[in-house]
Scaffold this motif. Structure first.
Motif, PDB file in Angstrom:
ATOM      1  N   ASP A 100       0.807  -1.222   0.000  1.00  0.00           N
ATOM      2  CA  ASP A 100       0.000   0.000   0.000  1.00  0.00           C
ATOM      3  C   ASP A 100       0.838   1.270   0.000  1.00  0.00           C
ATOM      4  OD1 ASP A 100       0.952  -0.439   2.580  1.00  0.00           O
ATOM      5  OD2 ASP A 100      -0.819   0.411   3.553  1.00  0.00           O
ATOM      6  N   GLU A 130     -15.253  -3.126  -8.397  1.00  0.00           N
ATOM      7  CA  GLU A 130     -14.479  -3.658  -7.258  1.00  0.00           C
ATOM      8  C   GLU A 130     -14.670  -5.171  -7.199  1.00  0.00           C
ATOM      9  OE1 GLU A 130     -15.734  -5.171  -4.404  1.00  0.00           O
ATOM     10  OE2 GLU A 130     -17.872  -4.745  -4.585  1.00  0.00           O
ATOM     11  N   SER A 188     -11.601  -7.041  -5.856  1.00  0.00           N
ATOM     12  CA  SER A 188     -10.385  -7.497  -5.179  1.00  0.00           C
ATOM     13  C   SER A 188     -10.675  -8.338  -3.941  1.00  0.00           C
ATOM     14  CB  SER A 188      -9.516  -6.301  -4.780  1.00  0.00           C
ATOM     15  OG  SER A 188      -8.991  -5.655  -5.903  1.00  0.00           O
ATOM     16  N   THR A 223     -10.818   0.188  -4.116  1.00  0.00           N
ATOM     17  CA  THR A 223     -10.358  -0.769  -3.118  1.00  0.00           C
ATOM     18  C   THR A 223     -11.341  -0.651  -1.960  1.00  0.00           C
ATOM     19  OG1 THR A 223      -8.923   0.769  -1.892  1.00  0.00           O
ATOM     20  CG2 THR A 223      -7.964  -0.350  -3.802  1.00  0.00           C
ATOM     21  N   ASP A 258      -3.916  -7.218   0.567  1.00  0.00           N
ATOM     22  CA  ASP A 258      -3.293  -5.930   0.256  1.00  0.00           C
ATOM     23  C   ASP A 258      -2.591  -5.947  -1.102  1.00  0.00           C
ATOM     24  OD1 ASP A 258      -1.362  -7.674   1.153  1.00  0.00           O
ATOM     25  OD2 ASP A 258      -0.386  -6.250   2.518  1.00  0.00           O
ATOM     26  N   TYR A 276      -5.322  -5.199  -3.696  1.00  0.00           N
ATOM     27  CA  TYR A 276      -5.655  -3.774  -3.681  1.00  0.00           C
ATOM     28  C   TYR A 276      -4.543  -2.957  -4.333  1.00  0.00           C
ATOM     29  CZ  TYR A 276      -9.658  -4.450  -0.520  1.00  0.00           C
ATOM     30  OH  TYR A 276     -10.859  -4.807   0.034  1.00  0.00           O
ATOM     31  N   ASP A 322      -9.754   4.823  -2.879  1.00  0.00           N
ATOM     32  CA  ASP A 322      -8.973   3.915  -2.035  1.00  0.00           C
ATOM     33  C   ASP A 322      -9.621   3.821  -0.652  1.00  0.00           C
ATOM     34  OD1 ASP A 322      -7.032   2.238  -1.107  1.00  0.00           O
ATOM     35  OD2 ASP A 322      -5.367   3.647  -1.305  1.00  0.00           O
ATOM     36  N   TYR A 332      -9.785   1.347   1.203  1.00  0.00           N
ATOM     37  CA  TYR A 332      -8.935   0.544   2.083  1.00  0.00           C
ATOM     38  C   TYR A 332      -8.120   1.442   3.014  1.00  0.00           C
ATOM     39  CZ  TYR A 332      -5.401  -3.021   3.342  1.00  0.00           C
ATOM     40  OH  TYR A 332      -4.566  -3.890   4.001  1.00  0.00           O
TER      41      TYR A 332
END
Length: 536
Positions: A249, A399, A401, A440, A461, A464, A480, A482
């Motif tokens: 990330d 999305e 992921s 994400t 992760d 993402y 984002d 996340y």
């Protein structure tokens, strides 16, 4: 205790107005601003050339000087580089920090913790004063040379150092940044890695308290002592070595070295060898973090130096769904399709989006939730025609992921991006003007439903990170979420767990508070950008 009001007293009493002379660097707009109590804990702020108090907030380049954490000064920021950055409408901060020698004298361990945490504190201080200095707290880039570059990489890679429980408002500020660009930086402080990469390495002992002095003989002895005592300081090496701190990330990275890689042979300048860059780039490629490396042997150079990279990256406009906004403002009906997993199919945020559209553009937006619980990108690719393309969308949110990362589906991070790319290409084949927003979503943990969501997705992760990388490469809007959920977890762990009782699916309240808040903010920025554009 140092008081943050000191800044405003300084601003009123002794502001240094920036003037550019033909033979000197620009002078700081604010000079020697204290961000701590020590005389070395000061910074200079250079306001962007075309910036004024009423203009749009500017991005910021945050410079950390080199000198092995033993010497150097904030005035070392280069004349040519700073003029180019300021002229591009980007403000500059250059900091001083306490040296490792002062840390040793004070008994601080390891000594390198002082300069590194000083840089973190200075970054938090700058972000706290973003409004007063008219800077954009979300577009701060780190840069530095040699040891300053090592600190910049460490700070860019380290988990957020914000202390959300602190009574100090500066300490509550985030240390995450937009990108990092460094010159001749050490990318590891592990002596075994350094010796493997560069056999004649001799740098780093002083960072962990093994020596004083700057001559080669002293450095070699300190390095030998560090190797011999490595096990005793292994936890320090893990904490302060940028290579160890890197995770998927992390922000995009630019690395510059003057020489060519030695590829395992002794280097003419082992402290600043391009091998540091080669090895970090290899590591970041595995993690999915964008990394551009330039050294003495590089051909087809996109950005010849750190200033070029910083200007190009910070100047680039955020991709936003502007055509969607323009069409709505012009009275044209638009179709929005949401495509993904249960985090969209059964979530609260699509309902919030419908209410948002109904309030501002009643009857103009056809919102279709084409998602389905339990599905992943392979299903998304196979069902794109009948669930998405059939609606001829103007705007699509994607999305997958969260389920691509579930090991039971057997979809690797690379294959997930292949599926995503297939969907993007087919959407554009149908409508070249379609706007696509990638998302994400939230982290997961082993909740109370017994499904062990985190154990089932050990590399979430990485998936993402693949979306982030793809969005940057193709200049697509990215939400984002996340990162926003991680901030909630750091700030209030109890609220984070309350928000997702099963460890995967946010309850309606937090779907609105976190996920929808990010989407609404993107729409707000889009409105502002479209309206500004229409006034030109």
């Amino acid at each position: 205790m140092f008081r943050i009001s000191t800044l405003f007293q300084l601003a009123a009493a002794s502001v240094v107005v920036a003037e550019v002379a033909h033979d000197t660097k620009p002078l700081p707009s604010f000079a020697d601003v204290p961000y701590g109590e020590d005389e070395r804990q000061t910074l200079d702020f250079y306001r962007a050339t075309d910036s004024d108090d009423s203009s749009k907030p500017t991005p910021v380049v945050f410079f950390i000087h080199g000198g092995g954490w033993t010497y150097g000064d904030k005035s070392d920021v280069g004349k040519t580089s700073i003029e180019r950055v300021l002229a591009a409408g980007i403000s500059v901060v250059s900091i001083n920090y306490r040296y490792v020698s002062a840390a040793r004298e004070a008994g601080a361990t390891p000594p390198v913790s002082w300069p590194m945490h000083d840089a973190a504190r200075a970054l938090q201080f700058v972000r706290f004063h973003a409004a007063a200095w008219n800077i954009d707290p979300d577009r701060i880039a780190l840069t530095g040379t040699s040891a300053g570059g090592c600190t910049a990489l460490w700070l860019a890679f380290h988990d957020d150092l914000a202390d959300f429980t602190s009574s100090d408002p500066v300490a509550r500020q985030s240390t995450r940044v937009y990108c990092v660009a460094v010159d001749s930086a050490q990318t590891t402080l592990d002596p075994l890695q350094m010796r493997e990469w560069i056999p004649n390495s001799r740098y780093g002992g002083h960072a962990f308290g093994f020596a004083t002095g700057r001559d080669d003989a002293t450095r070699e002895q300190a390095f030998a002592d560090l190797v011999a005592g490595r096990e005793q300081v292994a936890s320090w090496i893990s904490e302060y070595s940028p290579f160890v701190q890197a995770t998927p990330d992390d922000p995009p990275v630019y690395l510059y070295y003057h020489d060519r890689p030695a590829f395992g042979r002794p280097s003419a300048d082992p402290t600043h060898s391009a091998e540091f860059g080669v090895k970090l780039q290899e590591h970041l490629e595995v993690l999915g973090v964008p990394c551009e490396l330039v050294h003495g042997g590089t051909v087809d150079v996109a950005h010849p130096d750190t200033a070029s990279y910083l200007v190009a990256t910070l100047e680039s406009t955020e991709p936003l769904p502007l055509a969607f906004i323009r069409n709505l403002e012009a009275g044209r009906r638009q179709t929005v399709v949401l495509y993904g997993t249960s985090l969209t199919h059964t979530a609260e945020w699509p309902h919030a989006m419908q209410h948002f559209f109904d309030a501002d553009w009643p009857g103009r937006v056809n919102l279709v939730n084409a998602s389905l619980s339990g599905r992943q990108s392979r299903w998304g690719m196979e069902n794109l025609e009948k669930r998405v393309l059939v609606h001829h969308p103007d705007l699509v949110f994607i999305e997958f992921s969260i389920n691509d990362a579930a090991t039971k589906h057997g979809i690797s991070p690379d294959r997930a991006i292949e599926h995503l790319d297939n969907m993007v290409r087919r959407l554009r084949e149908q409508n070249p003007a379609v706007e696509i927003v990638l998302q994400t979503m939230n982290p997961v943990f082993n909740g109370d439903d017994g499904k062990n969501a985190a154990d089932a997705r050990p590399r979430l992760d990485h998936y993402y990170a693949g979306y982030r990388h793809y969005a940057r490469r193709h200049h697509l809007p990215l939400l984002d979420h996340y990162a926003a959920w991680l901030r909630l977890r750091a700030r209030d762990p109890a609220a984070f767990e309350h928000a997702m009782p099963d460890g995967t699916h946010p309850i309606p309240e937090y779907s609105r508070k976190v996920t929808w808040a990010g989407i609404e903010s993107m729409f707000s920025r889009s409105f502002d950008a479209a309206r500004t554009e229409s006034k030109r």
